[in-house]
Enzyme design. Structure first.
Site: not given
Length: 676
Positions: A256-257
């Site tokens: 995930d960012r």
């Protein structure tokens, strides 16, 4: 749930709100506009496994430190950052008097030095006496000189370089000029000697630099700890700083960012000292825990991920049941029954137009329509791109729109750049072929993402129908993985262009469940898989589900039994995905706080920095030695969850089942602030 085989299901809207509120929400959904963005129902996410259990309201990812992800390797080990690499050996500090004394000694040595007579005679034959005297002067005074003669023959020049090194004990440097003369200067013997001594301290038995990490091998594996960056962005930073192509770096899965994540990465054709030196310049990232390996990592080389998730501003909306009871019962059900393994909303983008809608047009070879969707002026897009989109919509001037399009909009930039270099038709429009050429200029992993999103939309829709029809009861015609079949689904695929869930499925086959399998309890609902549409998958033999594939794709003018395309990138083989996922090692804590910016869990880097400070007798924070911050009380309530999921499962879908909330970007669960 008392009987998991008789699962009842409801749509998310009905989960834990009263009738009047429910009706109001239905009306709101009917009246919603493009500004609301994509909702779960738009991409096939419609059911819960335990709708009878109350959920709770709360928000995730208010801060990126509220979402921690640690990769689980193929041996089941959770990856943590436990060191920040190594310190380079420092050169011993010397006094000014020592330095001056060494210089005087070195100067005296050079003045007394005489070239071996036999070697000097050879130099005189080559350069002449006058130039040899100048070369000797360079050795003694550190001046520079250029020979009078030039030498056209490369083999002769090579021998001259060797002769100079031999005659002056490797203390002169010679280079060939454009006119094939020799420029000669004195090399820095001390710096070279010190460098060699430093290197000798860090070599393995074969003389290869290893910095104490064991025998050197072709690949270096390391742990990447990153904050508020996606994996691709982090890798691009590393390759840019090292000035190496992206193909030398491999990883098992994307993370995930908006999170703090830890994962293993492999790199080839780079020295460990250069890699380690990156920590001086990396921002929001740090690397460590090196080891040498004979092989690189590849997509799918992991068992899953461990998540630590902070849910803030928690309320129940139910005065009859305590939060503790709701969370406890919800976690118990989640552990025992699991959740529907939907592809999460991240799969479909954050703009008003879903990525699967673009994927549909690509699969239909509607190149112009797909490109126009990507470039369209939408309510929910990167704000900085709105001016460029407006220019394109009004003028179709690709060059002008390109000047205004932010560089981070990769697909849009690729399209506009390509179109700006192509001729328009007589009527001022671009041809279908021009749009196709532009589409193919989009980076491959990005353009295939669109068609994978369409597959995900179909899979979600089928999974909802499967649970609606049969709950958690195994039925004849369900598909399970055929463990006796080891042949790959597809061959010759470049795994850099595939998500970990797609990559994993390339090496499995499926078979239909029989009545005999059900009677012998050979399989459970956890074994059941559904295919995403493709030319190399088996569809369920259950006629209702098989027909649903036909109906969904027919509505989009496609056929699930004809997924090959002339364009290889859009010719989909398909893959399998388990219908149910059960989180492992699920635990929770309820924490109270006041400050919304207060960090409630510690990252690996927090723990490492404070542990090191404590061990070295420096100032440290006791509260940051463990994953969880202590509960200091307060008016606000947070629930902290820790759990493990298998490859490609979405943590937000587990949270959705527990909380009974919409997970779209504008839904009740999300309150995304980009930089905190």
């Amino acid at each position: 749930m008392s009987d998991s085989s008789e699962a009842t299901v409801k749509r998310p809207l009905d989960a834990h709100v009263g009738p009047s509120e429910n009706a109001a929400k239905k009306l709101k959904i009917e009246q919603r506009t493009q500004a609301d963005g994509i909702h779960e129902a738009d991409v096939g996410i419609t059911l819960f496994l335990s709708p009878e259990l109350p959920g709770f309201r709360g928000q995730i990812k208010q801060r990126y430190t509220d979402f921690l992800v640690n990769e689980i390797d193929q041996e089941g080990k959770v990856i943590h950052l436990t060191d920040k690499g190594f310190k380079m050996p420092k050169k011993p500090q010397r006094s000014k008097e020592e330095v001056n004394a060494e210089k005087e000694s070195e100067a005296a040595r050079r003045q007394e030095f005489n070239v071996d007579p036999e070697l000097r005679n050879q130099l005189v034959e080559i350069f002449g006496e006058e130039d040899v005297l100048k070369i000797e002067s360079v050795y003694r005074t550190a001046n520079k000189m250029e020979t009078a003669k030039n030498f056209e023959d490369k083999s002769v020049r090579t021998k001259i370089h060797q002769l100079l090194r031999e005659a002056f004990k490797n203390e002169l440097e010679s280079v060939t000029t454009d006119t094939n003369t020799f420029k000669i200067a004195r090399s820095n013997r001390n710096s070279r000697t010190n460098k060699q001594e430093k290197i000798n301290q860090t070599r393995d038995a074969n003389g290869v630099e290893n910095w104490g990490y064991g025998p050197s091998k072709d690949f270096i594996h390391f742990t990447l700890h990153k904050e508020n960056k996606d994996t691709m962005e982090a890798v691009n930073v590393i390759t840019k700083l090292l000035r190496v192509p992206s193909r030398v770096i491999r990883y098992a899965g994307t993370k995930d960012r908006r999170a703090v994540t830890c994962q293993r990465v492999s790199i080839s054709k780079i020295g460990l000292d250069r890699l380690n030196a990156l920590n001086r310049t990396l921002k929001g990232m740090i690397i460590g825990n090196y080891n040498f390996s004979d092989a690189s990592l590849n997509l799918g080389d992991l068992k899953g991920n461990e998540f630590v998730v902070v849910i803030r501003d928690v309320t129940t909306g139910n005065s009859e049941v305590s939060l503790e009871e709701i969370v406890s019962n919800g976690c118990k059900s989640l552990s025992e029954n699991g959740f529907i393994n939907y592809f999460g909303m991240q799969r479909f983008g954050t703009f008003s137009i879903s990525t699967h809608t673009i994927g549909r047009e690509l699969l239909l070879s509607n190149w112009k329509k797909a490109a126009e969707l990507i470039l369209s002026d939408q309510d929910n897009v990167l704000p900085k791109s709105k001016e460029a989109r407006k220019i394109w919509a009004e003028t179709k001037d690709a060059a002008l729109a390109l000047k205004q399009m932010p560089r981070q909009c990769l697909a849009e930039n690729a399209l506009l750049y390509s179109l700006s270099n192509q001729r328009k038709e007589e009527d001022g429009t671009y041809s279908e072929n021009a749009y196709y050429t532009a589409i193919m200029k989009i980076p491959r992993n990005l353009r295939t993402m669109y068609v994978h999103a369409y597959q995900s939309y179909v899979w979600n829709s089928i999974a909802s129908k499967r649970i609606e029809l049969h709950g958690l009861k195994l039925v004849v015609g369900d598909l399970v993985i055929d463990t006796s079949e080891k042949s790959p689904l597809i061959s010759g695929i470049d795994d850099e262009d595939f998500d970990e869930d797609v990559r994993e499925a390339q090496f499995i086959r499926a078979k239909a469940v029989t009545q005999e399998d059900i009677d012998s309890v050979k399989y459970t609902m956890e074994d059941v898989v559904l295919p995403s549409p493709g030319f190399d998958v088996l569809y369920p033999s259950n006629e209702e589900l098989k027909q649903l594939y036909v109906d969904i794709l027919k509505a989009d003018n496609m056929d699930p039994f004809n997924m090959r395309r002339k364009v290889r990138d859009f010719s989909l083989a398909g893959s399998y995905r388990t219908v149910i996922q059960k989180p492992k090692s699920l635990e929770y804590r309820i924490i109270h706080y006041d400050d919304p910016s207060q960090q409630l869990v510690n990252t690996d880097l927090d723990i490492l920095n404070n542990t090191r400070a404590k061990e070295s007798g420096q100032k440290y924070m006791k509260a940051k030695l463990d994953r969880y911050m202590p509960d200091k009380g307060g008016e606000k309530t947070a629930v902290v969850l820790k759990f493990q999921l298998g490859t490609s499962a979405y943590a937000t879908m587990a949270l959705r089942e527990l909380m009974k909330l919409e997970t779209s970007r504008r839904g009740d669960m999300c309150d995304v602030k980009e930089n905190i």
